[in-house]
Design a protein around this motif. Structure first.
Motif, PDB file in Angstrom:
ATOM      1  N   ALA A 161       0.830  -1.208   0.000  1.00  0.00           N
ATOM      2  CA  ALA A 161       0.000   0.000   0.000  1.00  0.00           C
ATOM      3  C   ALA A 161       0.865   1.259   0.000  1.00  0.00           C
ATOM      4  O   ALA A 161       0.613   2.205  -0.759  1.00  0.00           O
ATOM      5  CB  ALA A 161      -0.932  -0.007   1.206  1.00  0.00           C
ATOM      6  N   HIS A 162       1.897   1.280   0.838  1.00  0.00           N
ATOM      7  CA  HIS A 162       2.761   2.461   0.903  1.00  0.00           C
ATOM      8  C   HIS A 162       3.594   2.603  -0.372  1.00  0.00           C
ATOM      9  O   HIS A 162       3.862   3.731  -0.811  1.00  0.00           O
ATOM     10  CB  HIS A 162       3.661   2.382   2.135  1.00  0.00           C
ATOM     11  N   GLU A 208      11.848   1.678  -8.999  1.00  0.00           N
ATOM     12  CA  GLU A 208      11.121   0.435  -9.260  1.00  0.00           C
ATOM     13  C   GLU A 208       9.890   0.363  -8.357  1.00  0.00           C
ATOM     14  O   GLU A 208       9.879   0.921  -7.258  1.00  0.00           O
ATOM     15  CB  GLU A 208      11.989  -0.791  -8.964  1.00  0.00           C
ATOM     16  N   PHE A 209       8.876  -0.367  -8.836  1.00  0.00           N
ATOM     17  CA  PHE A 209       7.755  -0.714  -7.958  1.00  0.00           C
ATOM     18  C   PHE A 209       8.170  -1.951  -7.181  1.00  0.00           C
ATOM     19  O   PHE A 209       8.206  -3.063  -7.704  1.00  0.00           O
ATOM     20  CB  PHE A 209       6.497  -0.993  -8.783  1.00  0.00           C
ATOM     21  N   ASN A 210       8.509  -1.776  -5.908  1.00  0.00           N
ATOM     22  CA  ASN A 210       9.043  -2.873  -5.107  1.00  0.00           C
ATOM     23  C   ASN A 210       8.692  -2.651  -3.637  1.00  0.00           C
ATOM     24  O   ASN A 210       9.209  -1.733  -2.995  1.00  0.00           O
ATOM     25  CB  ASN A 210      10.566  -2.965  -5.278  1.00  0.00           C
ATOM     26  N   PRO A 211       7.819  -3.499  -3.073  1.00  0.00           N
ATOM     27  CA  PRO A 211       7.434  -3.354  -1.657  1.00  0.00           C
ATOM     28  C   PRO A 211       8.604  -3.456  -0.693  1.00  0.00           C
ATOM     29  O   PRO A 211       8.484  -3.041   0.472  1.00  0.00           O
ATOM     30  CB  PRO A 211       6.438  -4.504  -1.440  1.00  0.00           C
ATOM     31  N   GLU A 212       9.755  -3.993  -1.155  1.00  0.00           N
ATOM     32  CA  GLU A 212      10.926  -4.093  -0.284  1.00  0.00           C
ATOM     33  C   GLU A 212      11.393  -2.717   0.184  1.00  0.00           C
ATOM     34  O   GLU A 212      12.139  -2.622   1.164  1.00  0.00           O
ATOM     35  CB  GLU A 212      12.065  -4.805  -1.014  1.00  0.00           C
ATOM     36  N   ALA A 244      11.676   9.510   4.157  1.00  0.00           N
ATOM     37  CA  ALA A 244      11.416  10.157   2.871  1.00  0.00           C
ATOM     38  C   ALA A 244      10.029   9.842   2.313  1.00  0.00           C
ATOM     39  O   ALA A 244       9.709  10.274   1.201  1.00  0.00           O
ATOM     40  CB  ALA A 244      12.484   9.737   1.856  1.00  0.00           C
ATOM     41  N   PHE A 245       9.195   9.130   3.057  1.00  0.00           N
ATOM     42  CA  PHE A 245       7.825   8.861   2.603  1.00  0.00           C
ATOM     43  C   PHE A 245       6.980  10.112   2.849  1.00  0.00           C
ATOM     44  O   PHE A 245       6.441  10.314   3.933  1.00  0.00           O
ATOM     45  CB  PHE A 245       7.251   7.658   3.362  1.00  0.00           C
ATOM     46  N   LEU A 246       6.886  10.959   1.815  1.00  0.00           N
ATOM     47  CA  LEU A 246       6.190  12.239   1.974  1.00  0.00           C
ATOM     48  C   LEU A 246       5.129  12.478   0.892  1.00  0.00           C
ATOM     49  O   LEU A 246       5.025  13.595   0.368  1.00  0.00           O
ATOM     50  CB  LEU A 246       7.202  13.403   1.938  1.00  0.00           C
ATOM     51  N   PRO A 247       4.320  11.489   0.526  1.00  0.00           N
ATOM     52  CA  PRO A 247       3.292  11.761  -0.490  1.00  0.00           C
ATOM     53  C   PRO A 247       2.224  12.737  -0.007  1.00  0.00           C
ATOM     54  O   PRO A 247       1.506  13.323  -0.813  1.00  0.00           O
ATOM     55  CB  PRO A 247       2.693  10.377  -0.752  1.00  0.00           C
ATOM     56  N   PHE A 248       2.120  12.903   1.328  1.00  0.00           N
ATOM     57  CA  PHE A 248       1.133  13.820   1.900  1.00  0.00           C
ATOM     58  C   PHE A 248       1.784  15.120   2.369  1.00  0.00           C
ATOM     59  O   PHE A 248       1.193  15.872   3.130  1.00  0.00           O
ATOM     60  CB  PHE A 248       0.410  13.152   3.069  1.00  0.00           C
ATOM     61  N   ARG A 293      -5.277   6.903   3.983  1.00  0.00           N
ATOM     62  CA  ARG A 293      -4.565   5.649   4.249  1.00  0.00           C
ATOM     63  C   ARG A 293      -5.535   4.563   4.704  1.00  0.00           C
ATOM     64  O   ARG A 293      -5.401   3.400   4.330  1.00  0.00           O
ATOM     65  CB  ARG A 293      -3.479   5.882   5.308  1.00  0.00           C
ATOM     66  N   MET A 294      -6.533   4.933   5.510  1.00  0.00           N
ATOM     67  CA  MET A 294      -7.495   3.946   5.994  1.00  0.00           C
ATOM     68  C   MET A 294      -8.352   3.407   4.848  1.00  0.00           C
ATOM     69  O   MET A 294      -8.490   2.194   4.685  1.00  0.00           O
ATOM     70  CB  MET A 294      -8.388   4.568   7.069  1.00  0.00           C
TER      71      MET A 294
END
Length: 442
Positions: free
Chosen positions: A301-302, A355-359, A373-377, A391-392
Motif C-alpha cells: 500500500a505504501h 522500481e515498484f518494489n514493496p521491499e 522520505a515517505f512524503l506523499p502527503f 490511508r485507511m
C-alpha cells in the motif's frame, strides 16, 4: 495624426517591455534559475506532458533550491528531503502561507468483459468522502455523484493545460470569455448544489448531535454567532468543495495506479492474498487495525502511494516573512513549490527508488518500516489533513478487493503504459483489466 499614434503606441510598448523586464530580475541572493521570457516567464521551458522531468533537470543544473517565473511572479522550487524538511518542518512558520493569485485558488474560492476502472474508482472515492461530509451514500449512477465527479475531472484537466498557464501568467485576460471560464462555471454549479444540501441539513439537524461534517460546522457556526467569527456558510461551501475535490481525485488516482501495477505484478498480488487470508481467517470483514498483522500488504500500500506520486508538487506554499533557505534569501510572499517527487524517488533514500518494489518498506526481518522520505502527503503543519482517511480507505479497499477478486492484465492489451497524465493530480492513462471472482468467495 496616424504617425503620432504609432509613435505613442511604440513608446507605450517600449515602457511596458522595460517595466516587465525589470519585474523579471532576481534580487541579490535569490535562488538561481533559468532566464525568463517576457509575458510567460519560464512556463514555455516546462512541458505540460511531463513537468517533473523538466524540474528534475533544472535541479541538476541549479541545485535543490532554484527559482522560476510564472509570468512575472517569481516562485521557488524546493527539491530533496533535506531542503523540504528545512522549509516545511524546521521553518514551518516561515513557509506556511498559501499563494492567492493562481487559478486553482480562484476556483476554490468560487462559489467477464474487460472493464475500465477509472469511473468506478472515482465514484467509490467520492462516495466515501460524501459519507464523511454529508452522511449519505449514493448509487454510482446517481446525478449527485455524476455532477461532482464530472466537475473534478474537467477542472483537474484544465488546471494543467495551456489555458490555466495563460490565466496564471497574464492576469489581464482573466475576465475574457476564454475556455478556462468553463471550469469556473462548473465550480459555481457545484456550489449551487452544495447550498441546497446546507439548506436541507439546517432543516433536519439536531443541535449538538452532529451526523457529519456539515452538522459539525453548523453547530460551530451557531455557537460563534456573527461577531468577529471566521465561520460562515460561504466558508462552509468552499471547504466542502475543497475537501470533496481533494478526497476524490487523489484517492481514486492512487487506486488506479495501484491496480495497474498489481495486474502486471501477479506475484505481488498473490503474496498479498496469502497474508490477507492468514490474518482474516474466520473474519467476514477487514478492519484498519488488521494492518498491524499485515506487514507485506502495508508495504504494498505504501509503495503504491510512493510510486503513484499523485500530488508531486503538493499544494503551493508561500513565505509569510523574509526568510532564508539553504543560504538563499527569500522575500515574504514568494510562492514556494515543494517538489515531493524529488524525495519519493531520491537516490540514497530508497532501496529501489525507480522500481515498484514493496521491499522499499520492509526490513531484513520482513517487518514494515516507513522511511523518513515517505512524503506523499507533504510534511509539517500544512501537510494533507486527509492523510489518515486516505490511508485507511485505501488499505480497506485494497484488502477487500484482493480478498474477493483476482485482477488480470488482458493478453491482447500489449505492454502496460505507466506514463503519467498530468492534471491537478497525476493519473495513469486509461486502461482495462479482467476481474475474476475467487473460487472460495462464490
Amino acid at each position: 495624426m496616424f504617425g503620432s499614434f504609432i509613435l505613442v503606441w511604440l513608446a507605450f510598448c517600449l515602457v511596458f517591455f522595460f517595466v516587465w523586464i525589470r519585474k523579471l530580475r532576481r534580487d541579490k541572493n535569490f535562488p538561481p534559475g533559468p532566464r525568463p521570457f517576457p509575458i510567460f516567464g519560464n512556463l514555455l521551458q516546462i512541458t505540460l506532458e511531463n513537468p517533473l522531468e523538466d524540474l528534475g533537470k533544472l535541479a541538476e543544473c541549479y541545485g535543490d533550491v532554484f527559482s522560476l517565473f510564472i509570468g512575472s511572479t517569481p516562485v521557488v522550487v524546493i527539491n530533496g528531503l533535506e531542503a523540504i524538511k528545512e522549509a516545511l518542518v524546521t521553518k514551518a512558520a516561515d513557509f506556511s502561507g498559501r499563494p492567492k493569485e493562481l487559478m486553482i485558488n480562484h476556483l476554490i474560492q468560487q462559489k467477464g468483459k474487460t472493464m475500465n476502472p477509472h469511473v468506478l474508482f472515482h465514484n467509490a472515492a467520492n462516495n466515501i468522502i460524501c459519507q464523511v461530509l454529508f452522511g449519505t451514500r449514493h448509487n454510482y449512477d446517481d446525478e449527485f455523484i455524476k455532477l461532482f465527479v464530472g466537475i473534478f475531472k474537467e477542472v483537474s484537466k484544465c488546471l494543467n493545460g495551456p489555458w490555466a498557464m495563460l490565466y496564471d501568467s497574464v492576469p489581464i485576460v482573466r475576465r475574457l470569455p476564454l475556455p478556462f471560464q468553463k471550469s469556473f462555471k462548473m465550480i459555481r454549479a457545484g456550489h449551487l448544489k452544495l447550498r441546497e444540501l446546507v439548506v436541507e441539513h439546517k432543516k433536519t439537524r439536531v443541535p449538538g448531535k452532529p451526523r457529519d461534517f456539515l452538522d459539525c460546522y453548523l453547530d460551530e457556526l451557531e455557537k460563534s454567532g456573527t461577531n468577529d467569527s471566521t465561520f460562515s456558510e460561504e466558508q462552509l461551501i468552499g471547504y466542502v468543495m475543497d475537501l470533496q475535490f481533494a478526497g476524490t481525485d487523489t484517492t481514486s488516482n492512487t487506486l488506479l495506479y495501484g491496480f495497474l501495477y498489481l495486474v502486471n505484478y501477479p506475484q505481488i498480488q498473490e503474496r498479498c492474498l496469502q497474508e490477507i487470508e492468514r490474518v482474516l481467517e474466520g473474519k467476514e470483514q477487514a478492519t484498519f487495525e488488521d494492518r498491524h498483522q499485515m506487514p507485506y500488504v502495508q508495504a504494498v500500500a505504501h509503495e503504491i502511494f510512493r510510486i503513484a506520486n499523485t500530488a508531486p508538487l503538493s499544494v503551493f506554499h508561500c513565505t509569510t516573512k523574509d526568510t532564508q533557505l539553504k543560504g538563499y534569501s527569500i522575500p515574504r510572499g514568494t510562492v514556494i513549490i515543494p517538489n515531493l517527487s524529488s524525495v519519493l524517488f531520491e537516490r540514497g533514500q530508497w532501496k529501489f527508488p525507480h522500481e515498484f518494489n514493496p521491499e522499499n518498506f520492509l526490513d531484513e526481518q520482513g517487518q514494515f518500516v516507513k522511511p523518513e522520505a515517505f512524503l506523499p502527503f507533504s510534511a509539517g503543519p500544512r501537510m494533507c489533513l486527509g492523510e489518515g482517511l486516505a490511508r485507511m480507505e485505501f488499505f480497506l479497499i485494497l484488502v477487500t478487493l484482493l480478498r474477493r477478486f483476482q485482477f488480470i492484465w488482458p493478453e491482447d492489451a500489449g505492454q502496460p503504459d505507466y506514463t503519467p497524465v498530468f492534471g491537478s493530480v497525476i493519473s495513469p492513462k486509461p486502461y482495462h483489466m479482467h476481474i475474476r471472482l475467487r473460487q472460495d468467495t462464490q
